[in-house]
Design an enzyme around this catalytic site. Structure first.
Site, PDB file in Angstrom:
ATOM      1  N   VAL A 265      10.797 -39.029 -21.028  1.00 28.77           N
ATOM      2  CA  VAL A 265      11.417 -40.228 -21.609  1.00 28.77           C
ATOM      3  C   VAL A 265      12.878 -39.883 -21.870  1.00 28.77           C
ATOM      4  O   VAL A 265      13.184 -38.888 -22.554  1.00 28.77           O
ATOM      5  CB  VAL A 265      10.714 -40.660 -22.916  1.00 28.77           C
ATOM      6  CG1 VAL A 265      11.444 -41.848 -23.529  1.00 28.77           C
ATOM      7  CG2 VAL A 265       9.250 -41.017 -22.649  1.00 28.77           C
TER       8      VAL A 265
ATOM      9  N   HIS B 227      15.038 -36.958 -28.012  1.00 29.31           N
ATOM     10  CA  HIS B 227      13.996 -36.897 -29.042  1.00 29.31           C
ATOM     11  C   HIS B 227      13.562 -35.457 -29.233  1.00 29.31           C
ATOM     12  O   HIS B 227      13.670 -34.633 -28.326  1.00 29.31           O
ATOM     13  CB  HIS B 227      12.791 -37.772 -28.675  1.00 29.31           C
ATOM     14  CG  HIS B 227      12.191 -37.448 -27.340  1.00 29.31           C
ATOM     15  ND1 HIS B 227      12.724 -37.924 -26.160  1.00 29.31           N
ATOM     16  CD2 HIS B 227      11.130 -36.690 -26.993  1.00 29.31           C
ATOM     17  CE1 HIS B 227      12.016 -37.459 -25.150  1.00 29.31           C
ATOM     18  NE2 HIS B 227      11.035 -36.706 -25.631  1.00 29.31           N
TER      19      HIS B 227
END
Ligand code: 5GP
Length: 143
Positions: free
Chosen positions: A101, A105
């Protein structure tokens, strides 16, 4: 630095905008944290800066301090919430590293002696389990 542009329609950008549901456990002016839907261990949490960047390589340095502080806060919270023996913190950059993704993060995963991590992209967890785990983390953060 990656030459690939940030895609504002990546799944975490949609979660940050509230277009896709998530089990949120923490939010401040710069960061959101929510449960990973395919946890590598009980209580696997993702800490996501609101500022758009594909990963660590193209992130604004100024945003990283607040991210690190939030990662520490969540690491302490998940360790307490699940009475874990330790916490693994992971972060991937570009496909060769395992990134899937493309919005920066940090993975925060409670660890228990003798229990290995599950595969990085494994099975979807049941929503009620994610909700119960999120409740435990929120309870610790509330104090
Ligand atoms: P990466 O490989 O990019 O570091 O990790 C992406 C993480 O996002 C994976 O651990 C995966 O399980 C998680 N993930 C993928 N799609 C979703 C989603 O729609 N919601 C949530 N909460 N997590 C997701």
């Amino acid at each position: 630095m990656s030459s690939t542009a940030y895609d504002p329609n990546n799944i975490f950008a949609k979660i940050l905008r509230g277009e896709i549901p998530s089990h949120r456990v923490y939010e401040d002016e710069s960061v959101v944290a929510f449960m990973d839907v395919m946890p590598q261990g009980t209580g696997h949490t993702l800490v996501v800066p609101k500022a758009p960047s594909r990963n660590l390589l193209d992130a604004e340095p100024a945003a990283l301090g607040q991210l690190a502080i939030a990662v520490q806060k969540l690491a302490r919270a998940v360790k307490a919430a699940f009475v874990a023996d330790g916490v693994t913190v992971l972060q991937f950059n570009e496909p060769a590293s395992g990134q899937t993704v493309y919005h920066l993060h940090v993975h925060v995963i409670p660890r228990f002696e003798g229990v290995p991590l599950k595969p990085h992209t494994g099975d979807m967890e049941k929503p009620d389990v994610l909700a119960a785990n999120a409740d435990k983390i929120r309870a610790v953060l509330k104090g």
